[in-house]
Design an enzyme around this catalytic site. Structure first.
Site, short mmCIF file in Angstrom:
data_model
loop_
_atom_site.label_atom_id
_atom_site.label_comp_id
_atom_site.label_asym_id
_atom_site.label_seq_id
_atom_site.Cartn_x
_atom_site.Cartn_y
_atom_site.Cartn_z
N ASP A 38 1.04 -5.17 -9.41
CA ASP A 38 0.17 -5.31 -8.25
C ASP A 38 0.00 -3.91 -7.66
OD1 ASP A 38 -0.72 -5.40 -5.64
OD2 ASP A 38 0.54 -7.09 -5.04
N CYS A 73 1.84 -10.66 5.29
CA CYS A 73 1.78 -11.49 4.07
C CYS A 73 3.01 -11.29 3.19
CB CYS A 73 0.50 -11.24 3.26
SG CYS A 73 -0.99 -11.65 4.14
N HIS A 105 3.92 -9.25 -1.91
CA HIS A 105 2.87 -9.81 -1.05
C HIS A 105 2.69 -11.28 -1.47
CE1 HIS A 105 -1.31 -10.34 0.40
NE2 HIS A 105 -1.11 -9.27 1.16
N GLN A 107 -1.54 -1.32 -3.11
CA GLN A 107 -1.20 -0.22 -2.20
C GLN A 107 -1.04 1.11 -2.90
OE1 GLN A 107 -1.21 -0.34 1.05
NE2 GLN A 107 -1.54 -2.53 1.15
N LYS A 163 -9.05 -0.72 -0.55
CA LYS A 163 -7.89 0.05 -0.11
C LYS A 163 -7.96 1.50 -0.61
CE LYS A 163 -5.01 -4.05 0.18
NZ LYS A 163 -4.69 -4.41 1.57
C1 LIG Z 1 0.79 -5.20 -2.04
C2 LIG Z 1 -0.44 -6.04 -1.88
N1 LIG Z 1 -0.75 -6.92 -2.83
C3 LIG Z 1 -1.86 -7.67 -2.77
C4 LIG Z 1 -2.72 -7.57 -1.71
C5 LIG Z 1 -3.94 -8.43 -1.67
O1 LIG Z 1 -5.08 -7.64 -1.74
P1 LIG Z 1 -6.52 -8.32 -1.52
O2 LIG Z 1 -6.44 -9.06 -0.23
O3 LIG Z 1 -7.46 -7.16 -1.50
O4 LIG Z 1 -6.75 -9.24 -2.68
C6 LIG Z 1 -2.43 -6.68 -0.67
C7 LIG Z 1 -3.29 -6.60 0.53
O5 LIG Z 1 -2.88 -6.21 1.59
C8 LIG Z 1 -1.27 -5.89 -0.77
O6 LIG Z 1 -0.95 -5.01 0.19
#
Ligand SMILES: Cc1ncc(COP(=O)(O)O)c(C=O)c1O
Length: 408
Positions: free
Chosen positions: A202, A366, A125, A205, A228
């Site tokens: 990270d 993203c 992401h 998900q 999430k």
């Molecule tokens: C794999 C992954 N990493 C990071 C994020 C970023 O999360 P947040 O916007 O809650 O900080 C997301 C959000 O969709 C994600 O799917």
């Protein structure tokens, strides 16, 4: 594996599922972007504001003590959720992005130097790409990227080739938001540690689908967002090993993160407060505990078993649609179904499904470098949660047939 969930009763816990969109009952398939919130989380939010809204830690009156106690109970709850060894290893953040930025800024600036290498993967992401690019630019470090195969799985041989004594940090997504791929993070972490690198996972998900045990994984950092996992927006946590967090400088300056301030010098508070400057998102932290209670009461294994059924059914059903190609066919996947349809723009699919009351996400999710890897600009993505049903998937499939009829 089977589950013992009563899906009708679970659906009753989520008031938003009764919404009518464009004259149709809402079908919500945008769960990878954010999950809906059960009634007990909504009640916890209202309960906080109605009965004990106060700023925490600094007050001695009844409301402040009650709010502080609820806030710290949430920290303990998150400690248990991740099986962290110590509650001070749980730092409240604004979400996954904030946690990754914290580590890149604080750990990265202090411990990485020119020529050091940071490894990420093709399926990250943007929030696990850009903070490392910013760090590399500032410090003269080199960013290396693990390639993937056409199914959307990491090429582990290539990862091993990238690992050298120059590798100082590996930052890796546990589960891909755009593909659904579950990465073999335990192996990734062990291999990084073998060359002396630290590892951040990270978990944005992963945390609603997979049991996470940070001690068993032996990761150095794990970042996630509560929105999430059926919890509120605007809050998440960063798990970090205590000795590493202690060695790191603060990320933001302000109230709460200090021990003593003079104009000549400031000394910093102990963990976890050193990393929690300013008034935190108290209501959402308090309500987060209830989201985790909800998930644990259903059982993550049950949730995963049910979601896998939905994914298998949906995968089989959409394969019947001519010209549709699934992007992300890893052997180990969560309930994310990303696809493209020949000759139809993903945005048109999203708009026309919305007219039928079906919410999916379209675009690059993203993950622009990942889209480039597949030579596409975006996908349509249906992502399933515990309250979704086979009937809703049937509506999606009918909806896609309709989209094709309209645009062909
Ligand atoms: C794999 C992954 N990493 C990071 C994020 C970023 O999360 P947040 O916007 O809650 O900080 C997301 C959000 O969709 C994600 O799917």
């Amino acid at each position: 594996m089977s589950h013992n969930l009563n899906i009708a009763s679970i659906r009753g816990d989520f008031p938003i599922l009764n919404e009518v969109v464009n004259g149709k009952q809402l079908v919500y398939f945008d769960n990878a972007a954010t999950t809906q919130k059960p009634r007990l989380v909504l009640d916890a939010l209202a309960g906080y504001y109605e009965h004990y809204n106060a700023n925490i830690h600094r007050g001695i009156h009844h409301l402040a003590e009650k709010a502080t106690s609820a806030f710290e109970q949430s920290r303990k709850r998150l400690q248990a959720f991740l099986n962290a060894a110590h509650s001070e290893e749980i730092i409240f953040t604004y979400g996954t992005t904030d946690g990754i930025n914290l580590v890149a800024s604080s750990y990265g600036r202090k411990f990485l130097k020119e020529g050091d290498e940071v490894i990420i993967s093709t399926m990250e992401h943007h929030s696990n790409i850009v903070p490392w690019q910013m760090l590399c630019e500032e410090k003269g470090c080199i960013l290396k990227v693990i390639p993937i195969n056409d199914q959307g799985e990491l090429l582990m041989d290539e990862y091993e080739k990238l690992l050298t004594e120059k590798t100082k940090f590996v930052s890796m997504v546990h589960v891909s938001n755009a593909l659904g791929t579950i990465n073999p993070i335990k192996e990734i972490i062990a291999k990084a540690h073998a060359v002396g690198a630290k590892v951040l996972i990270d978990g944005a998900q992963a945390s609603s689908h997979i049991e996470i045990d940070v001690q068993d994984l032996d990761c150095d950092f794990y970042s996630l967002s509560l929105h999430k996992i059926y919890g509120p927006t605007g809050m998440g946590i960063l798990y970090g090993k205590r000795d590493l967090l202690n060695a790191m400088p603060p990320y933001r300056g302000g109230g709460e993160m200090i021990k003593e301030v003079t104009f000549a010098k400031t000394t910093y508070n102990e963990l976890p407060y050193k990393f929690e400057a300013g008034t935190p998102n108290i209501a959402d932290v308090v309500a987060a505990k209830f989201a985790l209670d909800y998930v644990d009461a259903l059982g993550k294994a049950n949730i995963a078993a049910y979601e896998n059924e939905l994914l298998a059914y949906a995968t089989g059903a959409v394969k019947e649609i001519e010209g549709l190609r699934i992007i992300g066919q890893a052997k180990e996947k969560v309930s994310v179904l990303s696809f493209v349809i020949d000759g139809i723009h993903h945005q048109d699919i999203g708009v026309l499904l919305d007219q039928q009351g079906i919410a999916v996400r379209t675009g690059h999710h993203c993950t622009q470098p990942l889209m480039n890897r597949f030579n596409i600009t975006g996908t349509s993505r249906a992502s399933f949660a515990v309250y979704n049903t086979i009937e809703e998937i049937d509506k999606l499939v009918q909806g896609l047939h309709k989209v094709k009829r309209m645009l062909r």
